[in-house]
Motif scaffolding. Structure first.
Motif, PDB file in Angstrom:
ATOM      1  N   GLN A 191      21.679  60.363  42.749  1.00 42.57           N
ATOM      2  CA  GLN A 191      21.744  59.899  44.132  1.00 42.57           C
ATOM      3  C   GLN A 191      21.300  58.443  44.245  1.00 42.57           C
ATOM      4  N   ALA A 192      20.291  58.053  43.467  1.00 40.17           N
ATOM      5  CA  ALA A 192      19.832  56.660  43.489  1.00 40.17           C
ATOM      6  C   ALA A 192      20.916  55.707  43.004  1.00 40.17           C
ATOM      7  N   TYR A 193      21.924  56.239  42.301  1.00 42.42           N
ATOM      8  CA  TYR A 193      23.028  55.413  41.804  1.00 42.42           C
ATOM      9  C   TYR A 193      23.859  54.818  42.939  1.00 42.42           C
ATOM     10  N   VAL A 194      23.648  55.286  44.154  1.00 40.75           N
ATOM     11  CA  VAL A 194      24.340  54.690  45.295  1.00 40.75           C
ATOM     12  C   VAL A 194      23.911  53.231  45.484  1.00 40.75           C
ATOM     13  N   ARG A 245      26.549  65.061  50.603  1.00 41.89           N
ATOM     14  CA  ARG A 245      27.308  64.227  49.673  1.00 41.89           C
ATOM     15  C   ARG A 245      28.028  63.111  50.420  1.00 41.89           C
ATOM     16  N   TRP A 246      28.581  63.485  51.571  1.00 45.01           N
ATOM     17  CA  TRP A 246      29.341  62.499  52.340  1.00 45.01           C
ATOM     18  C   TRP A 246      28.434  61.624  53.193  1.00 45.01           C
ATOM     19  N   ALA A 247      27.361  62.173  53.726  1.00 42.67           N
ATOM     20  CA  ALA A 247      26.458  61.379  54.563  1.00 42.67           C
ATOM     21  C   ALA A 247      25.609  60.423  53.742  1.00 42.67           C
ATOM     22  N   PHE A 248      25.116  60.885  52.578  1.00 37.35           N
ATOM     23  CA  PHE A 248      24.174  60.095  51.787  1.00 37.35           C
ATOM     24  C   PHE A 248      24.837  59.264  50.694  1.00 37.35           C
ATOM     25  N   VAL A 305      38.518  67.387  47.193  1.00 40.11           N
ATOM     26  CA  VAL A 305      39.269  68.609  46.870  1.00 40.11           C
ATOM     27  C   VAL A 305      38.327  69.801  46.782  1.00 40.11           C
ATOM     28  N   GLN A 306      37.162  69.586  46.180  1.00 33.20           N
ATOM     29  CA  GLN A 306      36.188  70.670  46.067  1.00 33.20           C
ATOM     30  C   GLN A 306      35.709  71.117  47.442  1.00 33.20           C
ATOM     31  N   ALA A 307      35.527  70.157  48.355  1.00 37.82           N
ATOM     32  CA  ALA A 307      35.060  70.501  49.699  1.00 37.82           C
ATOM     33  C   ALA A 307      36.121  71.270  50.480  1.00 37.82           C
ATOM     34  N   ILE A 347      37.390  55.982  43.376  1.00 29.52           N
ATOM     35  CA  ILE A 347      38.450  56.805  43.951  1.00 29.52           C
ATOM     36  C   ILE A 347      38.483  58.197  43.324  1.00 29.52           C
ATOM     37  N   PHE A 348      38.254  58.297  42.023  1.00 26.77           N
ATOM     38  CA  PHE A 348      38.347  59.603  41.356  1.00 26.77           C
ATOM     39  C   PHE A 348      37.191  60.534  41.710  1.00 26.77           C
ATOM     40  N   PRO A 349      35.932  60.083  41.692  1.00 28.92           N
ATOM     41  CA  PRO A 349      34.871  60.991  42.146  1.00 28.92           C
ATOM     42  C   PRO A 349      35.007  61.381  43.604  1.00 28.92           C
ATOM     43  N   THR A 350      35.523  60.463  44.426  1.00 27.49           N
ATOM     44  CA  THR A 350      35.711  60.788  45.844  1.00 27.49           C
ATOM     45  C   THR A 350      36.767  61.869  46.014  1.00 27.49           C
ATOM     46  N   LEU A 351      37.901  61.719  45.344  1.00 27.54           N
ATOM     47  CA  LEU A 351      38.970  62.717  45.434  1.00 27.54           C
ATOM     48  C   LEU A 351      38.520  64.058  44.869  1.00 27.54           C
TER      49      LEU A 351
END
Length: 275
Positions: free
Chosen positions: A58-61, A132-135, A209-211, A201-205
């Motif tokens: 998460q700190a990787y943001v 995941r989407w908020a943070f 899809v998982q969500a 783009i790939f981690p987001t997609l």
């Protein structure tokens, strides 16, 4: 240019830490659930190791926010004309925002106890999908779409206007000569933006899809595993590319200057005229 290198140093350190977290993969995930059966392949950790990896991921943001800081640095220097002394007065803000947001969200997630098995490493578990989407992903794409890409376009347009104004006083020069700098800025800005988009783009997609379907698509996971740790490499190549081009040009000029009147230079190499 000390401020620029400080930002790049911070970004590089974050990339290293993020790559370490990704390299650990499934190892920190708890090996068993209720002492029943293994969770995922190679899982051999416990709740503590999972929480530690989740905190790191998460700190990787911080990384995309540092990318945005670097973009703003270029805007301050190129468009606003700030010198090094002026930049030093605000340099801490280039670090406070990335580190503050990254550590703030990571600590908040730790306090909420929402780190868990996220399939290929520990992060927010599927039960905490909204975080995941908020943070994370909302921050990533805000930095990309609102800060980085507009900043790169702003730089290109500023340099382009300066060259157009200067071209009025050089009527004999070609269009290629008149707008050479803006093309360089456009190329570097495009590469910087594409690097950012390609990385995220790939981690987001994958998570989208998982969500939606509750499924993990292997090709997306594979591309995520390959591309995501490469963000630092992409940034390094973009940063070093102009230096490499300059080196090649200087080398050709040096080689050309060694040719005497009895030699012919072919691609910068001296060849005897009698050969």
């Amino acid at each position: 240019r000390t401020v620029q290198y400080q930002i790049i140093l911070g970004l590089s350190l974050v990339d290293i830490l993020g790559s370490i977290g990704m390299f650990l993969g499934t190892w920190p995930i708890p090996a068993y659930v209720n002492d029943d059966k293994p969770t995922v392949y190679l899982a051999s950790g416990n709740d503590l190791t999972c929480a530690a990896q989740g905190f790191l991921m998460q700190a990787y943001v911080v990384a995309p926010i540092y990318n945005a800081s670097l973009s703003l640095y270029y805007v301050f220097v190129v468009k606003l004309g700030w010198n090094e002394n002026k930049l030093k007065k605000v340099r801490w803000w280039f670090h406070v925002f990335p580190i503050g947001i990254g550590l703030g969200t990571a600590i908040a997630a730790m306090a909420l106890n929402i780190y868990g098995n996220a399939t290929w490493w520990c992060w927010f578990s599927p039960l905490s999908d909204s975080y995941r989407w908020a943070f994370f992903f909302s921050i990533v794409w805000f930095m990309g779409l609102v800060v980085i890409i507009p900043s790169m376009f702003m730089l290109y347009w500023h340099v382009r206007k300066q060259e157009a104004a200067a071209a009025k006083w050089r009527p004999g020069s070609s269009q290629e000569e008149q707008f050479s700098q803006s093309r360089k800025v456009a190329t570097r800005g495009l590469l910087f933006s594409l690097s950012f988009i390609t990385t995220w783009i790939f981690p987001t997609l994958t998570r989208l899809v998982q969500a939606v379907n509750g499924e993990i698509i292997f090709p997306l996971v594979l591309m995520t595993a390959i591309i995501s740790p490469s963000q630092g490499l992409f940034n390094a190549l973009i940063f070093l590319h102009p230096k490499y081009i300059k080196y090649r040009q200087e080398k050709k000029q040096t080689q050309a200057s060694t040719c005497n009147c009895n030699e012919v230079c072919v691609d910068g190499a001296a060849v005897g005229s009698g050969d």
